[in-house]
Scaffold this motif. Structure first.
Motif, PDB file in Angstrom:
ATOM      1  N   LYS A 243     -32.401  67.563  79.768  1.00  0.00           N
ATOM      2  CA  LYS A 243     -32.064  66.238  80.296  1.00  0.00           C
ATOM      3  C   LYS A 243     -32.033  65.196  79.178  1.00  0.00           C
ATOM      4  CE  LYS A 243     -33.964  62.694  83.372  1.00  0.00           C
ATOM      5  NZ  LYS A 243     -35.093  62.359  84.279  1.00  0.00           N
TER       6      LYS A 243
ATOM      7  N   ARG B 162     -28.645  63.360  77.786  1.00  0.00           N
ATOM      8  CA  ARG B 162     -28.628  61.901  77.916  1.00  0.00           C
ATOM      9  C   ARG B 162     -28.344  61.257  76.567  1.00  0.00           C
ATOM     10  NH1 ARG B 162     -34.033  59.994  79.873  1.00  0.00           N
ATOM     11  NH2 ARG B 162     -34.560  60.535  77.724  1.00  0.00           N
TER      12      ARG B 162
ATOM     13  N   PHE C 213     -24.729  61.134  80.613  1.00  0.00           N
ATOM     14  CA  PHE C 213     -25.161  60.459  81.838  1.00  0.00           C
ATOM     15  C   PHE C 213     -24.694  59.001  81.885  1.00  0.00           C
ATOM     16  CE2 PHE C 213     -29.320  63.182  81.601  1.00  0.00           C
ATOM     17  CZ  PHE C 213     -28.561  64.325  81.758  1.00  0.00           C
TER      18      PHE C 213
ATOM     19  N   TYR D 129     -33.688  66.498  92.292  1.00  0.00           N
ATOM     20  CA  TYR D 129     -32.760  66.051  91.255  1.00  0.00           C
ATOM     21  C   TYR D 129     -32.514  67.211  90.303  1.00  0.00           C
ATOM     22  CZ  TYR D 129     -32.588  61.086  92.400  1.00  0.00           C
ATOM     23  OH  TYR D 129     -32.347  59.881  93.026  1.00  0.00           O
TER      24      TYR D 129
ATOM     25  N   ASP E 120     -26.742  66.579  88.941  1.00  0.00           N
ATOM     26  CA  ASP E 120     -26.715  65.260  89.571  1.00  0.00           C
ATOM     27  C   ASP E 120     -26.484  64.159  88.546  1.00  0.00           C
ATOM     28  OD1 ASP E 120     -27.261  66.287  92.121  1.00  0.00           O
ATOM     29  OD2 ASP E 120     -29.417  66.230  91.779  1.00  0.00           O
ATOM     30  N   PHE E 121     -27.115  64.294  87.394  1.00  0.00           N
ATOM     31  CA  PHE E 121     -27.026  63.251  86.368  1.00  0.00           C
ATOM     32  C   PHE E 121     -25.656  63.220  85.701  1.00  0.00           C
ATOM     33  CE2 PHE E 121     -31.679  64.231  86.364  1.00  0.00           C
ATOM     34  CZ  PHE E 121     -32.115  63.009  86.833  1.00  0.00           C
TER      35      PHE E 121
ATOM     36  N   ARG F  77     -23.666  61.241  93.014  1.00  0.00           N
ATOM     37  CA  ARG F  77     -24.696  62.127  93.557  1.00  0.00           C
ATOM     38  C   ARG F  77     -24.860  61.833  95.041  1.00  0.00           C
ATOM     39  NH1 ARG F  77     -30.366  61.484  95.026  1.00  0.00           N
ATOM     40  NH2 ARG F  77     -31.253  63.573  95.230  1.00  0.00           N
TER      41      ARG F  77
END
Length: 213
Positions: free
Chosen positions: A54, A58, A63, A179, A183-184, A189
């Motif tokens: 994640k 990011r 994202f 989550y 989704d990100f 979402r």
């Protein structure tokens, strides 16, 4: 012929569990583990892997809000990626056709958990956008489950496929509290499969009432 599970920590620092068979080298009387599978050890390790990916994605900007595309107001063709036997497909289609009976859905069935699921999901995303008559929006969905159950949607191969997708994509994985990496990265979402259907098409009766007014 015995089955054994061995927990150990290799040089990388990641704790893993290997499952395999115990073999004996009779001339020396030594034992060995013949591994059949290797997996992270425990929920804590999965959570660590989740956070690492994640943070990395990011930092790459996957994202970023400016990457998010709006969903079409009235899609002509809807691509649906999910298991054909799960509850998610029933929930999605039931609400979809209640709101907009003329909806046209192209289903690409995939496994949504277990070995090979992430590869099937990524391939389905690529397939839908490369067809001769491509869809206007893609919905990626499955029902709720544990962190392990949803892990296919936390795989980097799925995240990259979503990021490269030229069609707006809705991620509707699990329940409201779940989550995933998908989704990100997705353009939108949805909290549940039912919510996804409400996002991709308008309610026909409400639309008629607004036009009459």
């Amino acid at each position: 012929s015995s089955v054994a599970r061995l927990r150990f920590q290799p040089e990388s620092g990641m704790k893993v569990v290997m499952t395999g068979r115990i073999g004996v080298y009779e001339p020396r009387g030594t034992y060995q583990l013949i591994g059949d599978s290797l997996e992270p050890a425990g929920l804590g390790e999965l959570q660590r892997l989740f956070e690492e990916l994640k943070n990395r994605l990011r930092d790459e900007g996957l994202f970023a809000p400016e990457r998010k595309r709006p969903l079409p107001f009235l899609p002509r063709r809807i691509g649906l990626i999910t298991s054909p036997s799960g509850a998610a497909i029933l929930d999605f289609l039931r609400i979809l056709y209640q709101h907009f009976p003329a909806a046209w859905v192209r289903l690409v069935p995939v496994r949504v958990q277990g070995d090979g699921a992430a590869g099937e999901i990524a391939a389905a995303i690529d397939r839908l956008q490369r067809e001769d008559d491509p869809v206007d929006v893609i919905v990626l969905t499955r029902g709720g489950g544990s962190l392990e159950d949803l892990w296919a949607f936390n795989e980097e191969t799925v995240a990259r496929a979503i990021a490269c997708c030229q069609v707006p994509l809705v991620s509707a994985v699990g329940h409201e509290v779940d989550y995933t990496i998908a989704d990100f990265v997705a353009d939108s979402r949805a909290q549940t499969p039912t919510h996804a259907s409400e996002l991709v098409v308008p309610d026909l009766e409400e639309l008629r009432a607004a036009m009459e007014q």
